[in-house]
Design a protein around this motif. Sequence first.
Motif, PDB file in Angstrom:
ATOM      1  N   TYR A  13      19.075 104.963-103.408  1.00  0.00           N
ATOM      2  CA  TYR A  13      20.301 104.654-102.509  1.00  0.00           C
ATOM      3  C   TYR A  13      21.758 104.537-103.318  1.00  0.00           C
ATOM      4  CZ  TYR A  13      16.343 103.860 -99.489  1.00  0.00           C
ATOM      5  OH  TYR A  13      15.217 104.160 -98.773  1.00  0.00           O
ATOM      6  N   ALA A  78      25.207  87.955 -92.511  1.00  0.00           N
ATOM      7  CA  ALA A  78      25.308  89.395 -91.956  1.00  0.00           C
ATOM      8  C   ALA A  78      24.374  90.360 -92.472  1.00  0.00           C
ATOM      9  CB  ALA A  78      26.600  89.684 -91.799  1.00  0.00           C
ATOM     10  N   TYR A  79      23.806  91.301 -91.873  1.00  0.00           N
ATOM     11  CA  TYR A  79      23.036  92.389 -92.374  1.00  0.00           C
ATOM     12  C   TYR A  79      23.377  93.628 -91.680  1.00  0.00           C
ATOM     13  CZ  TYR A  79      19.974  91.992 -88.049  1.00  0.00           C
ATOM     14  OH  TYR A  79      19.533  92.013 -86.804  1.00  0.00           O
ATOM     15  N   ASP A  81      21.420  97.756 -91.630  1.00  0.00           N
ATOM     16  CA  ASP A  81      20.236  98.627 -92.048  1.00  0.00           C
ATOM     17  C   ASP A  81      20.842 100.004 -92.625  1.00  0.00           C
ATOM     18  OD1 ASP A  81      20.935  99.769 -89.820  1.00  0.00           O
ATOM     19  OD2 ASP A  81      19.411  99.207 -88.688  1.00  0.00           O
ATOM     20  N   ASP A  82      22.078 100.088 -93.063  1.00  0.00           N
ATOM     21  CA  ASP A  82      22.764 101.164 -93.562  1.00  0.00           C
ATOM     22  C   ASP A  82      23.410 100.616 -94.887  1.00  0.00           C
ATOM     23  OD1 ASP A  82      24.355 103.156 -93.872  1.00  0.00           O
ATOM     24  OD2 ASP A  82      25.173 103.603 -92.057  1.00  0.00           O
ATOM     25  N   LYS A  87      29.505 100.105 -94.920  1.00  0.00           N
ATOM     26  CA  LYS A  87      28.582  99.077 -93.885  1.00  0.00           C
ATOM     27  C   LYS A  87      28.593  97.766 -94.756  1.00  0.00           C
ATOM     28  CE  LYS A  87      27.718 101.485 -90.296  1.00  0.00           C
ATOM     29  NZ  LYS A  87      27.827 101.052 -88.679  1.00  0.00           N
ATOM     30  N   ARG A  90      31.630  95.560 -94.872  1.00  0.00           N
ATOM     31  CA  ARG A  90      31.840  94.993 -93.578  1.00  0.00           C
ATOM     32  C   ARG A  90      30.919  93.925 -93.117  1.00  0.00           C
ATOM     33  NH1 ARG A  90      31.895  98.937 -88.377  1.00  0.00           N
ATOM     34  NH2 ARG A  90      30.074  97.555 -87.654  1.00  0.00           N
ATOM     35  N   THR A  94      32.097  90.004 -92.617  1.00  0.00           N
ATOM     36  CA  THR A  94      31.721  89.152 -91.554  1.00  0.00           C
ATOM     37  C   THR A  94      30.847  87.795 -92.094  1.00  0.00           C
ATOM     38  OG1 THR A  94      31.139  91.114 -90.653  1.00  0.00           O
ATOM     39  CG2 THR A  94      30.093  89.134 -89.500  1.00  0.00           C
TER      40      THR A  94
ATOM     41  N   ILE B  42      26.330  81.109 -89.161  1.00  0.00           N
ATOM     42  CA  ILE B  42      26.802  81.974 -88.212  1.00  0.00           C
ATOM     43  C   ILE B  42      26.193  83.347 -88.647  1.00  0.00           C
ATOM     44  CG2 ILE B  42      29.047  83.351 -87.194  1.00  0.00           C
ATOM     45  CD1 ILE B  42      30.721  80.999 -87.856  1.00  0.00           C
ATOM     46  N   LYS B  43      25.447  84.110 -87.843  1.00  0.00           N
ATOM     47  CA  LYS B  43      24.873  85.338 -88.050  1.00  0.00           C
ATOM     48  C   LYS B  43      25.613  86.291 -87.226  1.00  0.00           C
ATOM     49  CE  LYS B  43      20.255  87.116 -88.124  1.00  0.00           C
ATOM     50  NZ  LYS B  43      18.861  86.986 -88.262  1.00  0.00           N
ATOM     51  N   GLN B  44      25.723  87.553 -87.802  1.00  0.00           N
ATOM     52  CA  GLN B  44      26.215  88.712 -87.010  1.00  0.00           C
ATOM     53  C   GLN B  44      25.633  89.918 -87.552  1.00  0.00           C
ATOM     54  OE1 GLN B  44      30.399  87.784 -86.639  1.00  0.00           O
ATOM     55  NE2 GLN B  44      30.264  89.071 -84.866  1.00  0.00           N
ATOM     56  N   ALA B  45      25.091  90.796 -86.716  1.00  0.00           N
ATOM     57  CA  ALA B  45      24.312  91.871 -87.283  1.00  0.00           C
ATOM     58  C   ALA B  45      24.242  93.083 -86.310  1.00  0.00           C
ATOM     59  CB  ALA B  45      23.067  91.697 -87.689  1.00  0.00           C
ATOM     60  N   GLU B  46      24.112  94.291 -86.935  1.00  0.00           N
ATOM     61  CA  GLU B  46      23.807  95.406 -86.045  1.00  0.00           C
ATOM     62  C   GLU B  46      22.535  96.061 -86.700  1.00  0.00           C
ATOM     63  OE1 GLU B  46      27.872  96.885 -85.899  1.00  0.00           O
ATOM     64  OE2 GLU B  46      27.001  98.751 -86.844  1.00  0.00           O
ATOM     65  N   GLY B  47      21.755  96.713 -85.977  1.00  0.00           N
ATOM     66  CA  GLY B  47      20.379  97.149 -86.335  1.00  0.00           C
ATOM     67  C   GLY B  47      20.008  98.528 -85.410  1.00  0.00           C
ATOM     68  N   LYS B  48      19.386  99.340 -85.990  1.00  0.00           N
ATOM     69  CA  LYS B  48      18.645 100.459 -85.246  1.00  0.00           C
ATOM     70  C   LYS B  48      17.324 100.861 -85.935  1.00  0.00           C
ATOM     71  CE  LYS B  48      21.422 103.346 -88.469  1.00  0.00           C
ATOM     72  NZ  LYS B  48      20.725 102.588 -89.637  1.00  0.00           N
ATOM     73  N   SER B  66      14.000 102.904 -89.887  1.00  0.00           N
ATOM     74  CA  SER B  66      15.318 102.322 -89.664  1.00  0.00           C
ATOM     75  C   SER B  66      16.331 103.373 -90.221  1.00  0.00           C
ATOM     76  CB  SER B  66      15.496 100.990 -90.122  1.00  0.00           C
ATOM     77  OG  SER B  66      15.328 100.966 -91.617  1.00  0.00           O
TER      78      SER B  66
END
Lengths: 478, 445
Positions: A13, A78-79, A81-82, A87, A90, A94, B42-48, B66
């Motif tokens: 990666y 914060a997490y 998957d990219d 990302k 960012r 956060t 505090i947790k903030q995230a986005e996933g796919k 993913s």
Amino acid sequence: MSNAPTDFFARHYGVSPTDLERYLAAALARGGDFADLYFEHQASSSLRLEEGIIKSASQGISLGVGVRVLSGERTGYAYTDDLSPEKILRAAATAAHIASGATATHIVGLSDTPPGRNLYPVAAAAAGDTGMLGKLALVRRAERAAREHDARIVQVQVGYADELRQILVVASDGRCSADAQPMARLSVLALARENGVTEKGHSGGGGRVALEFFDEVLTPEALGEQAAREAVQQLAARPCPAGEMEVVLGPGWPGILLHEAIGHGLEADFNRKKTSAFSGLLGQRVASEKCTVVDNGTLPGRRGSLNMDDEGAPTHCTTLIENGILKNYMQDELSARLTGAASTGNGRRESYAHMPMPRMTNTYMLAGNDEPADIIRSVRRGLYAVNFGGGQVDITNGKFVFSASESYLIEDGKITAPVKGATLIGNGPDVLTRVSMVGNDLKLDQGIGTCGKDGQSVPVGVGIPTLKVDRLTVGGTQ
Amino acid sequence: MKDLAERVVAEAARRGATAAECVIRYGRELSVNVRLGEVESIKQAEGKALGIRIFKGQQAGVTHSSDLAWPAVSAMLDAALAIAEASSPDPFAGLPRAEDLGRREGDLQLYDPAVLAVTADEALDLARRAERAALACDARLTNSNGASFDAGEGTKILANSLGFVGEVRRSSCSLSVAPIAEQNGAKQRDYWYAVARGPSDLEPPETVGRRAAERTLRRLGARKAATGRYPVVFEPKTARSLLGHILEAVSGEAVYREASFLTGALGREVAVPALTLVDDGCQPAALGSAPFDAEGVPTRRTVILGEGRLQSYLLNSYAARKLNLATTGNAARGLAAAPGVSCGNLTMEPGKQSPEEIIAAIPQGLYVTELIGFGVNAVTGDYSRGASGLWIENGQLAYPVEEITVAGNLKEMLRQVAAIGNDLEFRGAVNAPTIRIDGLTIAGR
């Protein structure tokens, strides 16, 4: 080829050490005491056989990075998957939000800190991808063994699952360590029927092992037979009596008693917050002097073992209770920082999408001096529980419950009839004070335990020698 | 994303699949915790993630990833084909019939854009208010496991080679508080929560906090009950767990495997006539609703138990074929396996008595407010769980009890239902009123 911890994520990666320092700097841009990054690549496969055919076969990859910032008791997480730099930056920004206003922390240059041990000496790179055929053969063998065990076996389901997790942990204190963690598990469910009555039996096992484990250590035949035997046994079982009685726990998996009754209550987060029934009891007697309990993450190949925890700290063998005296709690980075202790290598998380917490690894009681046969002989009327389903505990008051899937009555020192539906309920702070006999036959479980806490599941191991608890409430229907 | 799902399905066919299905999920979440008024996390995230299921004739392969970049997806397609080739032919395998596919029309009110508008500061404020309201109730509330606010929104796209393409966007948020009370050195905790599609539909934080405090305080001074056989009243929260066990038993998957105590009971009277259990996957704004299931079959209302009779199992297309029935639109799936079966919104219809009237009719018994442990066997119906609650004496809630177990058999329990409350509470996808069940064994002293 280099063997740097960053190698896997660098090669696949393009994540470079310079990038890592940049991400940590972004995470600490608004202050904070500590930051870490947890990169995870997980390749998994699974198979399910039922009615003699493969009903479901699947394979998958999950990839991501979690960024954490600690500031006093606060955690920002914060997490993504990219793994692109934008990302991750960012996510770091956060996570950094939480720490606004605190003093700036200097980031120590990253230095490779290898875990220093190799507890799962399998060809790790291959474990997630050994090819379907070998796995197919395993599930078929387990099925055949279960069916051939007894003509009353009418249904057999076999599941096989494995994964290979590549992790990289880098932290603002300079830590940079990686691990490749394999895991495999084979499980069998058998249904037996006679005179219109259907009963079930379970078995399972595995660990951080390669496929060869199932030929050399725990064969599919053994697992198939265990499940079939339990199902057939249950056909003859009668309803379990209800009430307080003497209870003898068989060696191995019944160690789930320790996990529920004692283990969770000794996790440092609950004790730091004084929300555990064991809060403030360090140095005090919490068990009979026959009891010595450890949490040991360093056993080769075990399901709960780790070269390093999910915060990059080496795992330990931590003595929790020594001859009845409470010695230690299990620490992760956050609780250790806040209480001035050192991490015991118990910081674990389900995946990159989760924050780490103190969790158990392999929790067991050391062997005592009693002969198992003498333990049984000492019981006038009680329950002998040898196999279990799951358990649960209420940390605050220590009340725990666990369910026996195979158990027998003991009458006048002899094991008599099998009983079904036995649930054991007790009180963590009490139960080990009532342990009056400890067998010389310590056994660890076969590798099936999964522990849930705050919605996160992690693999664990348990174990006990044969144990006698003088008084425990048994929930049955009679 | 829709285009990607359709591309996967088309590409599967080009590479030799006879049928294919692709599901894509993406979303965001915000989750905050406060404890004793201070920010804990505090947790903030986005996933796919993307899942592929392909068939080569009667052989199937499932893969997920993913990584949604085409090279990764393409590799997953090849892997799915290879898995299908290695797996066994299953005469019942396949997508639903084309005529079964579709989506429930109309606005199911599953998405509230206000969920995304909640900032971390607002979320912290909600959690703080809820915890403060709880701790302010009584001086014996001395500690806390904290309060949390969680919000999330997610989109699911499903496409298959029969031409089905569907997209659904959903949101939800929840607020919960878990105070700890102490009396004479003994600690107790309980919790309460609210859950809704959007923040404006949540119960006010003060209400959630007060209820959490009341539940915690009433556990103080708990003792063990005497072993024996008594009527047991399950409050809605614990009654909901009973419905969960029935759900497991009426799932077509358990039924065709003969791993359910309700196997072979279709059309038979299995419960008291007062008991009606319905699953409705298209109830507007409800937490378990969706316009189509995980296979692209429209959701619907299914009566499971009507006047005590087992009227339907819950089925996906595979279980339906195995049992020679029609799918009920109850397919559900994670990404890592073929679809299973789950409920939409499972509801036990309310009765006429108030919970007070139900309790008043009991000379001695147990009012259960919490169940722990896993002692439920769906094959036999054997039921044995750890419990705590309040002891009923002469029709009144007399004192708290704990460290006891409640045991019986679900098959018999369905016939031992002696009263159903008028207090049906909607709090999630499984909903129940108060239920009284007689003849259960309590183990304690």
